[in-house]
Scaffold this motif. Structure first.
Motif, PDB file in Angstrom:
ATOM      1  N   MET A  66      -5.642  26.080   1.133  1.00 35.88           N
ATOM      2  CA  MET A  66      -6.165  25.488  -0.107  1.00 35.88           C
ATOM      3  C   MET A  66      -6.695  24.085   0.166  1.00 35.88           C
ATOM      4  N   PRO A  67      -7.765  23.686  -0.526  1.00 38.93           N
ATOM      5  CA  PRO A  67      -8.300  22.335  -0.285  1.00 38.93           C
ATOM      6  C   PRO A  67      -7.338  21.282  -0.841  1.00 38.93           C
ATOM      7  N   PRO A  68      -7.273  20.131  -0.219  1.00 39.78           N
ATOM      8  CA  PRO A  68      -6.410  19.081  -0.750  1.00 39.78           C
ATOM      9  C   PRO A  68      -6.950  18.530  -2.067  1.00 39.78           C
ATOM     10  N   ARG A  69      -6.118  17.896  -2.843  1.00 41.91           N
ATOM     11  CA  ARG A  69      -6.642  17.255  -4.054  1.00 41.91           C
ATOM     12  C   ARG A  69      -6.538  15.736  -3.907  1.00 41.91           C
ATOM     13  N   ILE A  70      -7.419  15.072  -4.600  1.00 39.93           N
ATOM     14  CA  ILE A  70      -7.542  13.617  -4.468  1.00 39.93           C
ATOM     15  C   ILE A  70      -6.958  12.955  -5.709  1.00 39.93           C
ATOM     16  N   VAL A  71      -5.985  12.080  -5.506  1.00 43.58           N
ATOM     17  CA  VAL A  71      -5.416  11.318  -6.612  1.00 43.58           C
ATOM     18  C   VAL A  71      -6.080   9.945  -6.629  1.00 43.58           C
ATOM     19  N   GLU A  72      -6.702   9.621  -7.756  1.00 43.32           N
ATOM     20  CA  GLU A  72      -7.391   8.328  -7.884  1.00 43.32           C
ATOM     21  C   GLU A  72      -6.396   7.237  -8.268  1.00 43.32           C
ATOM     22  N   ILE A 131       0.846  -1.202   0.000  1.00 40.81           N
ATOM     23  CA  ILE A 131       0.000   0.000   0.000  1.00 40.81           C
ATOM     24  C   ILE A 131       0.878   1.248   0.000  1.00 40.81           C
ATOM     25  N   VAL A 132       1.914   1.234   0.831  1.00 39.37           N
ATOM     26  CA  VAL A 132       2.826   2.383   0.905  1.00 39.37           C
ATOM     27  C   VAL A 132       3.509   2.612  -0.444  1.00 39.37           C
ATOM     28  N   THR A 133       3.972   1.547  -1.064  1.00 40.15           N
ATOM     29  CA  THR A 133       4.645   1.691  -2.363  1.00 40.15           C
ATOM     30  C   THR A 133       3.701   2.277  -3.405  1.00 40.15           C
ATOM     31  N   LEU A 134       2.476   1.725  -3.485  1.00 32.79           N
ATOM     32  CA  LEU A 134       1.506   2.218  -4.471  1.00 32.79           C
ATOM     33  C   LEU A 134       1.158   3.679  -4.202  1.00 32.79           C
ATOM     34  N   ALA A 135       0.912   3.989  -2.926  1.00 33.31           N
ATOM     35  CA  ALA A 135       0.479   5.350  -2.571  1.00 33.31           C
ATOM     36  C   ALA A 135       1.613   6.355  -2.775  1.00 33.31           C
ATOM     37  N   ALA A 136       2.837   5.978  -2.376  1.00 32.47           N
ATOM     38  CA  ALA A 136       3.971   6.897  -2.518  1.00 32.47           C
ATOM     39  C   ALA A 136       4.269   7.150  -4.000  1.00 32.47           C
ATOM     40  N   ASN A 137       4.153   6.116  -4.816  1.00 33.37           N
ATOM     41  CA  ASN A 137       4.346   6.305  -6.262  1.00 33.37           C
ATOM     42  C   ASN A 137       3.302   7.250  -6.836  1.00 33.37           C
ATOM     43  N   ALA A 138       2.060   7.123  -6.330  1.00 37.77           N
ATOM     44  CA  ALA A 138       0.986   7.990  -6.822  1.00 37.77           C
ATOM     45  C   ALA A 138       1.241   9.446  -6.442  1.00 37.77           C
ATOM     46  N   VAL A 139       1.762   9.640  -5.231  1.00 46.81           N
ATOM     47  CA  VAL A 139       2.084  11.001  -4.783  1.00 46.81           C
ATOM     48  C   VAL A 139       3.157  11.589  -5.697  1.00 46.81           C
ATOM     49  N   GLN A 140       4.170  10.787  -5.955  1.00 44.52           N
ATOM     50  CA  GLN A 140       5.259  11.276  -6.808  1.00 44.52           C
ATOM     51  C   GLN A 140       4.765  11.552  -8.238  1.00 44.52           C
ATOM     52  N   ASP A 141       3.973  10.621  -8.772  1.00 41.67           N
ATOM     53  CA  ASP A 141       3.448  10.806 -10.129  1.00 41.67           C
ATOM     54  C   ASP A 141       2.585  12.059 -10.230  1.00 41.67           C
ATOM     55  N   ALA A 142       1.928  12.395  -9.124  1.00 42.26           N
ATOM     56  CA  ALA A 142       1.063  13.583  -9.122  1.00 42.26           C
ATOM     57  C   ALA A 142       1.865  14.866  -8.895  1.00 42.26           C
TER      58      ALA A 142
END
Lengths: 135, 231
Positions: B1-7, A10-21
């Motif tokens: 600022m409001p947070p944003r949600i990453v799907e 879960i941490v790996t998936l979520a951290a990757n998503a944060v970085q990708d965003a």
């Protein structure tokens, strides 16, 4: 009690998503856990907190959505709750229902990030770094 | 600022599932029947598997086995007495096998020379249920010494199985074991699951078990590409 392994994924998936965003960190990670997975939420929260240390989701809240067991009844031709917990029979007609419509989910749904300049990453490593064992 | 949600909407064990799918393709290409044996510790998986390997070899088949334990290679030593190729997977404390561990222990084997691969999982009634190993058949063992209600207590594991073995049936009387109640508990969590009563000590159930394995193996031999990707 394989919650440590699950937490690391879960941490790996979520951290990757944060970085990708392009975000600097994750504030909350929402997951859906099906009833039939028999995953213990408290153990998973604890394991997540530990596995997240030193990653982009360190300190993030783990939000756990519970997905109840739902069966597909061939007799009634509809999705029904089980007649009793983990008794895979239709609560309407009593027929055994081997087909599971919901309750096996184990998904990372969303990661909540602060709304910020996408280029303002803090350069920290992402992904689970911990090698703790399960059970 | 409001947070944003990453799907994301990603399965937590997606990485394992992808590796398992890759293994399943390899096994299908090698026309190999792969059986994942799961149960709690002490149900007699190793005793039953040692007999199974011996009997299959006596019938001219080429079985192999991987066996997972947190520590020691005791089980591999026991299984090697059958003469079949056997490898121990030491999980170093981990409570289950995953697809990566299986893949890492296949390297030196030519899978096309084998007919059966048995994977004896770590004795654990919870964690092993979630990890697809690319198997064709998942077999859950329940021993009479554990009590009839184990399927009700551990629904996830028994629900994920294709077949159940009731082991140590020679001890049923001494344990006041109620086989009908066990059957009912099992059918509650996994309606329609086939159940074989077995004893590694007396050999009870070995014939139907071997027939079942050989039938499944023949299907894999004839239709190597028909295996479905596990859920």
């Amino acid at each position: 009690m394989h919650e440590v392994s699950l937490a690391r994924e879960i941490v790996t998936l979520a951290a990757n998503a944060v970085q990708d965003a392009g975000a600097s960190k994750g504030l909350a990670v929402t997951i859906r856990v099906g009833e039939l997975t028999c995953v213990a939420p408290d153990a998973l929260r604890f394991a997540f907190e530990v596995a997240a240390r030193g990653t982009l989701v360190e300190g993030a809240q783990l939000v756990i959505e519970h997905a109840p067991l739902v069966l597909r009844c061939a007799n009634c031709q509809r999705d029904v709750p089980p007649v009793a917990p983990f008794k895979l029979a239709c609560s309407l007609c009593g027929q055994p229902c081997p087909q599971v419509a919901a309750g096996r989910e184990l998904e990372v749904l969303t990661v909540e990030c602060p709304d910020e300049d996408p280029n303002a990453g803090n350069g920290r490593l992402h992904g689970a770094q911990n090698a703790a064992a399960d059970c | 600022m409001p947070p944003r949600i990453v799907e994301l909407r990603r399965h937590v064990l997606k990485k394992n599932d992808e590796l398992a799918a890759e293994l399943r393709r390899r096994f299908a290409a090698a026309r190999l029947l792969v059986v994942n044996l799961v149960s709690g510790p002490g149900t007699g998986k190793t005793a039953w598997l040692e007999k199974t390997l011996t009997e299959l070899r006596a019938r001219g088949f080429h079985p192999a086995a991987l066996v997972g334990d947190p520590e020691t290679d005791f089980d591999a030593q026991r299984l090697q007495r059958s003469g079949a190729p056997v490898r121990q997977i030491s999980t170093r404390g981990l409570c289950h096998l995953d697809a990566d561990m299986v893949a890492n222990h296949l390297d030196a084997w030519d899978l096309s020379t084998l007919d059966f691969l048995f994977i004896e999982n770590v004795g654990n009634l919870v964690c092993t249920a979630s990890y697809d190993l690319g198997e064709s058949l998942r077999v859950a063992c329940l021993s009479v010494t554990e009590g009839e209600d184990k399927p009700a207590k551990y629904p996830s594991l028994f629900n994920s199985a294709d077949l159940a073995l009731l082991t140590k049936i020679d001890l049923a009387q001494a344990c006041d074991f109620n086989a009908a109640a066990a059957r009912q508990f099992l059918n509650d969590v996994r309606p329609g699951i086939p159940l074989l009563e077995t004893s590694a000590k007396t050999g009870l159930g070995m014939e139907p078990w071997l027939n079942l394995l050989v039938t499944h193996q023949a299907q894999v031999k004839n239709h190597p590409s028909t295996k479905t990707e596990g859920n």
